[in-house]
Design a protein around this motif. Structure first.
Motif, short mmCIF file in Angstrom:
data_model
loop_
_atom_site.label_atom_id
_atom_site.label_comp_id
_atom_site.label_asym_id
_atom_site.label_seq_id
_atom_site.Cartn_x
_atom_site.Cartn_y
_atom_site.Cartn_z
N ALA A 13 0.61 -0.80 0.03
CA ALA A 13 -0.25 0.50 -0.06
C ALA A 13 0.57 1.39 0.54
CB ALA A 13 -0.67 0.14 1.14
N GLN A 19 4.91 -2.05 -3.92
CA GLN A 19 3.64 -2.63 -5.06
C GLN A 19 4.13 -3.89 -5.60
OE1 GLN A 19 1.35 -0.69 -6.59
NE2 GLN A 19 -0.11 -0.53 -4.67
N ASN A 53 -5.63 -6.24 -3.93
CA ASN A 53 -6.47 -4.98 -4.30
C ASN A 53 -4.87 -4.20 -3.84
OD1 ASN A 53 -8.36 -5.20 -5.26
ND2 ASN A 53 -9.42 -5.17 -3.47
N CYS A 54 -4.00 -4.46 -2.69
CA CYS A 54 -3.09 -2.87 -2.83
C CYS A 54 -1.84 -3.53 -3.28
CB CYS A 54 -2.40 -3.76 -0.87
SG CYS A 54 -3.61 -3.28 -0.12
N ALA A 57 -3.01 -2.56 -6.87
CA ALA A 57 -3.36 -1.38 -7.03
C ALA A 57 -3.04 -0.21 -8.05
CB ALA A 57 -3.53 -0.30 -5.83
N ASN A 58 -2.15 0.15 -8.45
CA ASN A 58 -1.28 1.12 -9.13
C ASN A 58 -0.68 0.46 -10.60
OD1 ASN A 58 -2.41 3.45 -7.95
ND2 ASN A 58 -0.62 2.72 -6.70
N SER A 98 -11.13 -5.28 -11.27
CA SER A 98 -9.74 -4.53 -12.09
C SER A 98 -9.10 -5.55 -13.10
CB SER A 98 -8.79 -3.90 -11.17
OG SER A 98 -9.01 -5.15 -9.89
#
Length: 109
Positions: A13, A19, A53-54, A57-58, A98
């Motif tokens: 996160a 990540q 999800n963490c 995320a990007n 996603s």
């Protein structure tokens, strides 16, 4: 396993670089192994979905890696097994928003 997933989420996160490091160190496989090995644990499934999800995320590339590693199947299994858990459903739906079954990342509004 619940705490391990929580820890991976906490690390990932931080930044996109964290990540990437988690993914490169095998974090995706570890989270999916926890999901497969502890399918009956609502807490593990919730934290594992949160960790996915963490971690994703990007990064479109990392989302593709999760899909290719069988992440969608794990998330759907968690949703079926824990259909009465609002927390698991919410975290799982966030993953599914996603990534599709081909491992393709989607850009959602």
């Amino acid at each position: 396993q619940e705490r391990a997933c929580w820890a991976l989420c906490s690390i990932a996160a931080g930044t996109s670089e964290y990540q990437k490091q988690v993914a490169e160190a095998g974090g995706i496989d570890l989270v999916l192994a926890a999901m497969r090995g502890h399918a009956g644990s609502e807490e593990v499934q919730q934290e594992a979905c949160r960790a996915l999800n963490c971690i994703t995320a990007n990064s479109r590339e990392i989302r593709k890696q999760v899909g290719a590693a069988g992440g969608i199947e794990c998330v759907l299994a968690a949703m079926r097994t824990h259909s009465g858990s609002e927390e698991v459903q919410q975290e799982a739906q966030a993953v599914l928003r996603s990534i599709d079954s081909e491992g393709n990342a989607h850009e959602w509004p």
